[in-house]
Design a protein around this motif. Structure first.
Motif, short mmCIF file in Angstrom:
data_model
loop_
_atom_site.label_atom_id
_atom_site.label_comp_id
_atom_site.label_asym_id
_atom_site.label_seq_id
_atom_site.Cartn_x
_atom_site.Cartn_y
_atom_site.Cartn_z
N ALA A 71 -22.77 16.52 0.61
CA ALA A 71 -23.29 15.22 1.07
C ALA A 71 -22.18 14.30 1.55
CB ALA A 71 -24.11 14.56 -0.04
N GLU A 72 -21.04 14.35 0.87
CA GLU A 72 -19.90 13.51 1.26
C GLU A 72 -19.32 13.97 2.61
OE1 GLU A 72 -15.51 12.36 -0.56
OE2 GLU A 72 -17.10 12.95 -1.95
N VAL A 73 -19.22 15.26 2.78
CA VAL A 73 -18.72 15.80 4.05
C VAL A 73 -19.71 15.50 5.17
CG1 VAL A 73 -18.03 17.89 5.28
CG2 VAL A 73 -17.41 17.61 2.87
N TRP A 74 -20.99 15.73 4.91
CA TRP A 74 -22.02 15.49 5.92
C TRP A 74 -22.05 14.02 6.33
CZ3 TRP A 74 -24.15 18.06 9.52
CH2 TRP A 74 -25.32 17.65 10.13
N ALA A 75 -21.77 13.11 5.41
CA ALA A 75 -21.74 11.69 5.74
C ALA A 75 -20.67 11.39 6.79
CB ALA A 75 -21.49 10.86 4.48
N TYR A 109 -29.21 19.52 20.74
CA TYR A 109 -30.46 20.26 20.89
C TYR A 109 -31.07 20.74 19.58
CZ TYR A 109 -27.88 24.74 20.84
OH TYR A 109 -27.09 25.80 20.50
N LYS A 110 -30.35 20.61 18.47
CA LYS A 110 -30.90 20.90 17.14
C LYS A 110 -30.23 19.95 16.16
CE LYS A 110 -31.86 25.87 17.36
NZ LYS A 110 -31.47 27.18 16.84
N PHE A 111 -31.00 19.46 15.19
CA PHE A 111 -30.42 18.60 14.16
C PHE A 111 -31.26 18.72 12.91
CE2 PHE A 111 -29.80 14.85 11.63
CZ PHE A 111 -28.44 14.65 11.70
N SER A 112 -30.59 18.90 11.76
CA SER A 112 -31.28 18.94 10.48
C SER A 112 -30.42 18.30 9.40
CB SER A 112 -31.62 20.38 10.08
OG SER A 112 -32.17 20.40 8.77
N ASP A 113 -30.85 17.12 8.95
CA ASP A 113 -30.18 16.48 7.81
C ASP A 113 -30.32 17.36 6.58
OD1 ASP A 113 -28.68 14.15 7.95
OD2 ASP A 113 -30.43 12.87 8.14
N GLU A 114 -31.51 17.94 6.41
CA GLU A 114 -31.79 18.77 5.24
C GLU A 114 -30.86 19.97 5.16
OE1 GLU A 114 -35.34 21.69 3.83
OE2 GLU A 114 -35.97 19.73 4.60
N LYS A 115 -30.65 20.64 6.30
CA LYS A 115 -29.77 21.81 6.35
C LYS A 115 -28.32 21.43 6.61
CE LYS A 115 -33.37 24.96 7.93
NZ LYS A 115 -33.81 25.82 9.02
#
Length: 180
Positions: A41-45, A91-97
């Motif tokens: 989550a920290e990296v994704w932020a 063209y693709k985005f997923s917060d969940e993944k």
């Protein structure tokens, strides 16, 4: 030999020669990964906002429209305020993944010697509580015809993409610490 057999043999020879000359470039692929000590989550932020590439060292600034929605666009300015640019579309985005995919829509091959470039960036948890960051891309060399100049051949394209990915992943490792 009968005339028909001679014509058939000539036709096969011509078609074989033409198909050998028609062979163009092959799609190249690069996949690099790094493990960092921070939780996903920290990296994704940091990397999960398509409109913000400030974590990638060659990028001077990012402008764009559409946020993280499909078909959002961004323009990366490289090096300095008046540096070369790279235009991209999501063209693709997923917060969940914790992943997104994008394509380059415009770039000068002198800046990045590739064509038809698409890329995927993802963050996954590791067993130790850290993160695995994977950046992969697929592309063709900058010169689509046979006999490309050295600066636009497959090796140059692979080296350039590898250089970008390495710079980004090294910067993230420096920021979050290595889990190795």
């Amino acid at each position: 030999m009968r005339p028909f057999s001679i014509l058939a043999a000539l036709a096969v020879l011509v078609l074989t020669t033409l198909s050998a000359q028609a062979h163009g470039p092959t799609r190249q692929k690069v996949t690099l990964t790094t493990e960092v000590a921070a939780p996903p989550a920290e990296v994704w932020a940091v990397i999960g906002n398509f409109q913000d590439m400030s974590w990638l060292p060659p990028v001077f600034s990012t402008t764009g429209e559409g946020g993280n929605d499909i078909d959002a666009t961004r323009v990366l300015t490289l090096g300095a305020e008046d540096g070369p640019t790279v235009s991209e579309v999501l063209y693709k985005f997923s917060d969940e993944k914790m992943s997104y995919s994008y394509r380059i829509t415009e770039v000068d091959v002198a800046v990045l010697p590739v064509t038809n470039y698409s890329s995927h960036l993802t963050v996954k948890p590791t067993d130790g509580g850290g993160s695995l960051i994977e950046w992969r891309g697929a592309f063709y060399r900058g010169y689509p015809n046979n006999d490309p100049p050295a600066e636009l051949n497959d090796e140059a394209a692979i080296a350039a993409v590898t250089g970008v990915y390495t710079a980004g992943l090294d910067a993230l490792t420096a920021r979050f610490g290595s889990s190795n």
